[in-house]
Design a protein around this motif. Structure first.
Motif, mmCIF file in Angstrom:
data_model
loop_
_atom_site.group_PDB
_atom_site.id
_atom_site.type_symbol
_atom_site.label_atom_id
_atom_site.label_comp_id
_atom_site.label_asym_id
_atom_site.label_seq_id
_atom_site.Cartn_x
_atom_site.Cartn_y
_atom_site.Cartn_z
ATOM 1 N N UNK A 248 0.855 -1.186 0.000
ATOM 2 C CA UNK A 248 0.000 0.000 0.000
ATOM 3 C C UNK A 248 0.889 1.233 0.000
ATOM 4 N N UNK A 249 0.386 2.317 -0.591
ATOM 5 C CA UNK A 249 1.208 3.515 -0.793
ATOM 6 C C UNK A 249 0.546 4.740 -0.155
ATOM 7 N N UNK A 250 1.296 5.363 0.756
ATOM 8 C CA UNK A 250 0.874 6.613 1.380
ATOM 9 C C UNK A 250 1.492 7.746 0.551
ATOM 10 N N UNK A 251 0.665 8.407 -0.258
ATOM 11 C CA UNK A 251 1.128 9.482 -1.135
ATOM 12 C C UNK A 251 0.699 10.806 -0.513
ATOM 13 N N UNK A 252 1.678 11.599 -0.121
ATOM 14 C CA UNK A 252 1.365 12.824 0.621
ATOM 15 C C UNK A 252 1.763 14.070 -0.170
ATOM 16 N N UNK A 253 0.906 15.108 -0.072
ATOM 17 C CA UNK A 253 1.186 16.406 -0.688
ATOM 18 C C UNK A 253 0.518 17.493 0.145
ATOM 19 N N UNK A 254 1.279 18.465 0.585
ATOM 20 C CA UNK A 254 0.729 19.600 1.338
ATOM 21 C C UNK A 254 -0.146 19.141 2.501
ATOM 22 N N UNK A 255 0.369 18.173 3.271
ATOM 23 C CA UNK A 255 -0.316 17.657 4.455
ATOM 24 C C UNK A 255 -1.665 17.004 4.136
ATOM 25 N N UNK A 256 -1.788 16.516 2.920
ATOM 26 C CA UNK A 256 -2.946 15.719 2.505
ATOM 27 C C UNK A 256 -2.439 14.386 1.967
ATOM 28 N N UNK A 257 -3.259 13.332 2.110
ATOM 29 C CA UNK A 257 -2.896 12.010 1.603
ATOM 30 C C UNK A 257 -3.900 11.606 0.529
ATOM 31 N N UNK A 258 -3.400 10.940 -0.506
ATOM 32 C CA UNK A 258 -4.244 10.529 -1.638
ATOM 33 C C UNK A 258 -5.000 9.248 -1.283
ATOM 34 N N UNK A 259 -6.324 9.332 -1.295
ATOM 35 C CA UNK A 259 -7.170 8.172 -1.029
ATOM 36 C C UNK A 259 -7.990 7.831 -2.263
ATOM 37 N N UNK A 260 -8.162 6.555 -2.506
ATOM 38 C CA UNK A 260 -8.971 6.084 -3.622
ATOM 39 C C UNK A 260 -10.195 5.362 -3.074
ATOM 40 N N UNK A 261 -11.153 5.085 -3.937
ATOM 41 C CA UNK A 261 -12.302 4.251 -3.570
ATOM 42 C C UNK A 261 -12.178 2.942 -4.333
ATOM 43 N N UNK A 262 -12.172 1.838 -3.607
ATOM 44 C CA UNK A 262 -11.983 0.526 -4.244
ATOM 45 C C UNK A 262 -13.202 0.148 -5.068
ATOM 46 N N UNK A 263 -12.975 -0.708 -6.041
ATOM 47 C CA UNK A 263 -14.068 -1.190 -6.885
ATOM 48 C C UNK A 263 -15.198 -1.737 -6.017
#
Length: 355
Positions: A248-263
């Motif tokens: 799993x990947x924690x992708x951070x930018x400007x104190x926000x993390x990228x979240x996806x919605x699973x199928x």
């Protein structure tokens, strides 16, 4: 033959009467229950609360369900309220309770019930609703509407297997268990009887070290007379679960993390999550990150699903770009409110614990 039938009926009446007397004194007080022996509430919310609790209790403990039940009934106090709720909000509120297909079916069922104008009262009609199997339909018919229905969950399977000394292994013995349960299910107070059987199984006729001396049905128990009630019901040997690996990947930018919605289908379908490398119960993940970054290892979390064990490596990195695909930037400071399922909540804590 007539004498045999009369004897079984008499024995069944004696068992149900004894158990209901015990239940009147020892029933658990639960937020979705009506006190034993009382008239059912004349309230449209009553069958909703019974249905909601039964769906939540599948493969989950009472202790785990209580806070979720209280949260759901506070946010969505009626089936109409739940029917109009956005699915992602319901999924987020469900996070941590597991078996997420139940939450998806919960929304589908609520919408169908609202379309019909209320819950149907018969077991057969309840079976037509999305996500309601044999057990759940019988439980709602009995508990919400006091219709006579033979309710058999894991607790009842255990009680009936011991009571009638049913030694055939599961799942082949389930037909005999249902037939024997039918012989002791009364015409009146069917809902109280179903809950009495559940309470007996959870508190006295437990899977390990049953408390037979305290059991109100000990004089009727053929398994006790046979000498080894704790070995019933006989279960087939467990199949070894495969060990899967993923990332799993924690992708951070400007104190926000990228979240996806699973199928919407499959494991953790419809849930918010960290992006990952495509692992599943059938195969390991590719190990390929969704975006180029200076990836750092945060550790590994382990989780067990119905069909597999998973070792999930967690990597974190920062970026100034936007990953491909649909997703949202979520404030890191509010990650607890994202409604991540347990696996990804563990992964998030792993990253955040590194400071």
């Amino acid at each position: 033959m007539p004498c045999h039938t009369a004897r079984v009926t008499s024995m069944g009446d004696a068992i149900s009467s004894t158990l209901l007397d015990w239940y009147d004194k020892h029933a658990r007080a639960l937020p979705w229950r009506s006190p034993p022996g009382e008239a059912l509430p004349d309230d449209d919310a009553w069958p909703y609360r019974v249905w909601l609790s039964e769906v939540m209790l599948q493969q989950t403990t009472v202790a785990a369900v209580k806070p979720y039940f209280e949260k759901f009934t506070r946010i969505w106090p009626s089936v109409k309220d739940l029917a109009t709720a956005p699915e992602h909000e319901v999924m987020a509120a469900w996070a941590g309770l597991g078996y997420y297909s139940r939450a998806r079916n919960l929304v589908k069922c609520a919408r169908e019930v609202a379309r019909r104008g209320g819950f149907p009262k018969t077991e057969a009609e309840l079976r037509e609703l999305p996500g309601l199997g044999t057990y759940t339909a019988a439980a709602i018919a009995a508990i919400a509407f006091d219709s006579r229905a033979v309710v058999v969950d894991a607790n009842v399977e255990r009680v009936v297997s011991r009571l009638f000394n049913i030694t055939d292994p599961l799942p082949a013995s389930r037909k005999a268990i249902k037939e024997k349960a039918a012989t002791v299910t009364p015409e009146d107070r069917s809902g109280d009887f179903a809950q009495a059987m559940m309470d007996l199984g959870s508190s006295i006729c437990t899977s390990k070290s049953p408390r037979c001396l305290l059991c109100p049905l000990q004089v009727n128990c053929e398994g006790l007379r046979a000498g080894e009630p704790e070995r019933l019901p006989v279960k087939p040997p467990k199949k070894a679960k495969p060990e899967r690996k993923g990332t799993a990947y924690w992708i951070e930018r400007d104190e926000h993390v990228w979240l996806v919605t699973r199928e919407g289908t499959g494991m953790l379908g419809g849930m918010r999550a960290l992006p990952d490398d495509g692992w599943s119960a059938r195969e390991d993940g590719s190990g390929k990150p969704p975006i180029a970054a200076d990836w750092q290892d945060a550790g590994t979390v382990r989780h067990t699903f119905t069909h597999a064990h998973l070792a999930l490596t967690v990597k974190y990195g920062r970026t100034v770009s936007v990953p491909d695909g649909k997703g949202d930037w979520w404030p890191v400071s509010e990650i607890e409110a994202a409604g991540l399922p347990t696996l990804f909540a563990k992964a998030a804590r792993t990253v955040l614990s590194r400071g």
